[in-house]
Write an enzyme that holds these catalytic residues in place. Structure first.
Site, PDB file in Angstrom:
ATOM      1  N   LYS A 124      61.006  47.554  89.511  1.00  0.00           N
ATOM      2  CA  LYS A 124      61.004  47.604  88.121  1.00  0.00           C
ATOM      3  C   LYS A 124      60.374  49.202  87.868  1.00  0.00           C
ATOM      4  O   LYS A 124      59.589  49.725  88.607  1.00  0.00           O
ATOM      5  CB  LYS A 124      59.902  46.941  87.636  1.00  0.00           C
ATOM      6  CG  LYS A 124      59.697  46.992  86.031  1.00  0.00           C
ATOM      7  CD  LYS A 124      58.751  45.891  85.406  1.00  0.00           C
ATOM      8  CE  LYS A 124      58.597  45.591  84.086  1.00  0.00           C
ATOM      9  NZ  LYS A 124      58.104  44.719  83.276  1.00  0.00           N
ATOM     10  N   SER A 152      59.725  41.814  79.477  1.00  0.00           N
ATOM     11  CA  SER A 152      60.108  43.176  79.608  1.00  0.00           C
ATOM     12  C   SER A 152      60.670  43.343  80.718  1.00  0.00           C
ATOM     13  O   SER A 152      61.565  44.426  80.858  1.00  0.00           O
ATOM     14  CB  SER A 152      58.895  44.076  79.535  1.00  0.00           C
ATOM     15  OG  SER A 152      58.204  43.767  80.525  1.00  0.00           O
ATOM     16  N   SER A 158      56.348  38.650  80.998  1.00  0.00           N
ATOM     17  CA  SER A 158      57.587  39.642  81.286  1.00  0.00           C
ATOM     18  C   SER A 158      58.083  39.263  82.499  1.00  0.00           C
ATOM     19  O   SER A 158      59.295  39.821  83.053  1.00  0.00           O
ATOM     20  CB  SER A 158      57.047  41.000  81.252  1.00  0.00           C
ATOM     21  OG  SER A 158      57.166  41.287  79.852  1.00  0.00           O
TER      22      SER A 158
HETATM   23  N1  GLN Z   1      56.465  40.051  75.162  1.00  0.00           N
HETATM   24  C1  GLN Z   1      55.042  40.335  75.657  1.00  0.00           C
HETATM   25  C2  GLN Z   1      54.668  41.595  74.969  1.00  0.00           C
HETATM   26  O1  GLN Z   1      55.634  42.060  74.347  1.00  0.00           O
HETATM   27  C3  GLN Z   1      54.569  40.325  77.066  1.00  0.00           C
HETATM   28  C4  GLN Z   1      55.277  41.561  77.904  1.00  0.00           C
HETATM   29  C5  GLN Z   1      54.750  41.498  79.364  1.00  0.00           C
HETATM   30  O2  GLN Z   1      54.433  40.530  79.804  1.00  0.00           O
HETATM   31  N2  GLN Z   1      54.747  42.975  79.727  1.00  0.00           N
HETATM   32  O3  GLN Z   1      53.776  41.988  74.915  1.00  0.00           O
END
Ligand code: GLN
Length: 483
Positions: A76, A151, A175
């Site tokens: 990532k 994400s 995410s």
């Molecule tokens: N969707 C959640 C957010 O927008 C979690 C994101 C994540 O786990 N990095 O914060």
């Protein structure tokens, strides 16, 4: 070979059926031919990958191979990788070549794994759909009109499209699990502190945790073996022995006690997703488990608490991107104030700015007690809910996301609807517990994931529970049409 799992590829390398050079070349060719459609990679490190592959083959010839030596992985783009662009999905870091290597990616290097490239992601890991990336949206390999989740959407899509043997993700509020669920793959977010955060660009430091995203639980166990461990460079990293996560994979599940939180099977859950989760639980009963209802009464407060705590921490973490030390700088600043203002206004995208504003507000003198402190108290209640539940059960099961992947653009104008996509995953991060998702069925051709939440440091047990399901079913072995 790309349709084989990471574990199968590892065995093929060990048996001499294929070389890492051949395997890596095959993945690089697939990425070149197919990734224009999915956009799962931000950077493809072709030359580096081929060099690493040749080194891996040499190591193997010298008898120095580990199970991951020569395996082509995707990282990532939130992990600093020395000499390689590390953008975190943001214009702010579009010109950032990391001068050092994160602990996670270093661990993979030390194991002899190959890095194919850096995967696409929501900007600074803020999002649930991979639509906030500066590098464009990622498309779901099961249906390219749909989001892949976020994400870690690039990581999930690249595994579903067979563009890497395994990938890393990070999970602050879901995410790893939510995109893995939506792309029909397996993912595990370890206990907070199990994997080092050093060199992983910080979003919300008390919630962020890295983990593997793979086809199977066995593959995830193999990757976690390399990722987990104590790191003196991360003060929240726990000094505790790392078990061999592959050792217990096949242990029978007789007597396993499953808890189903009644709050997770309520309004807001797509009934077709619910049916799939109930079927999966019945499968576990056949495997020897018993099921009981549990209650997590503070569940409905999790999203609200998260959207105070995560932005508060983000507003502090992101203050380092000021146009001075590194990253994007605006043209012709008039003075220092103008430099800060315009560099940040031009360098950050809309969702990141929204979080910085919310977080700064929640932390400001007059509001700290009303929002931040309150949210921390809720966080404690959520943790206590789980502690109580784990007195009676070994694992908590439920849906990973309330619905399958939604159409691209569907929720971009409604941040609250977007935030609700993580309604079942966020509490795990607030409590610091390990959580996992595995493919459990399909709705209209789109994958649906089953979520497992375990007690602290119960990663081995989660992987075992997931692996036994994968021995008995073949949801994880499904491939998107044409791939
Ligand atoms: N969707 C959640 C957010 O927008 C979690 C994101 C994540 O786990 N990095 O914060």
């Amino acid at each position: 070979m790309h349709n084989k799992t990471l574990a199968e590829q590892s065995r093929a390398l060990a048996a001499g059926d294929i070389t890492s050079e051949e395997l890596t070349r095959a993945y690089l060719d697939r990425i070149r031919d197919l990734d224009a459609t999915y956009n799962s990679y931000i950077t493809v490190t072709e030359e580096l990958a081929m060099n690493q592959a040749r080194n891996a083959d040499t190591l193997r010839a010298e008898g120095k191979a580990t199970p991951l030596t020569g395996i082509p992985l995707a990282q990532k783009d939130i992990f600093c990788t020395e000499g390689v662009k590390t953008s975190c999905g943001s214009k702010m870091l579009d010109n950032f070549i990391a001068p050092y290597e994160s602990t996670v990616t270093q661990n993979f290097k030390d194991a002899g794994a190959v890095m194919l490239g850096k995967t696409n992601m929501d900007e600074f890991a803020m999002g649930s759909s991979n639509e906030s990336s500066y590098y464009g949206i990622v498309r779901n390999p099961w249906n390219t009109e749909m989001i892949p989740g976020g994400s870690s959407g690039g990581a999930a899509a690249c595994i579903a499209a067979r563009l890497a043997a395994g990938a890393t993700g990070t999970d602050t509020g879901g995410s790893i699990r939510q995109p893995a669920s939506m792309c029909g793959i397996t993912g595990i977010k370890p206990t907070y502190g199990r994997v080092s955060r050093w060199g992983m660009i910080a979003f919300a430091s008390s919630l962020d945790q890295a983990g593997p995203m793979t086809r199977t639980a066995e593959d995830a166990a193999m990757m976690l073996n390399v990722m987990a461990g104590y790191d003196p460079k991360d003060s929240t990293c726990v000094n505790r022995e790392v078990p061999d996560y592959t050792a217990d994979l096949t242990k029978p599940l007789d007597g396993l006690r499953i808890g189903l939180p009644k709050e997770y099977f309520a309004a807001g859950l797509d009934s077709r997703v619910e049916a799939i989760i109930r079927d999966a639980v019945r499968e576990y009963e056949k495997l020897g488990a018993t099921v009981k209802e549990v209650s997590l009464p503070s569940s409905d407060l999790a999203v609200a608490a998260y959207y105070v705590i995560a932005p508060a921490e983000a507003s502090s973490n992101l203050s380092r991107f000021d146009g001075v030390r590194f990253g994007y700088r605006c043209e012709d600043p008039q003075d220092l104030e103008d430099l800060y203002k315009r560099s940040r206004s031009e360098g950050f995208g809309g969702e990141v700015k929204r979080r910085i504003l919310v977080g700064t507000y929640a932390l400001s003198a007059g509001y700290y007690d009303a929002y931040y402190l309150k949210a921390q108290k809720i966080r404690r209640l959520i943790k206590d809910d789980f502690t109580r539940a784990f007195q009676d059960v070994d694992v908590i099961m439920g849906p990973t996301a309330p619905a399958p992947a939604f159409p691209i653009g569907d929720k971009t104008d409604d941040p609250v609807a977007m935030y609700l996509s993580d309604i079942y995953t966020i509490a795990t991060n607030l409590a610091g517990l390990p959580g996992m998702t595995l493919p459990a069925g399909f709705v209209d051709g789109l994958p649906v994931g089953l979520q497992l939440t375990g007690n602290y440091f119960d990663e081995s047990r989660l992987l075992n529970i997931a692996h036994r399901f994968q021995m008995a079913t073949d949801w994880h072995a499904q491939t998107p049409a044409g791939l």
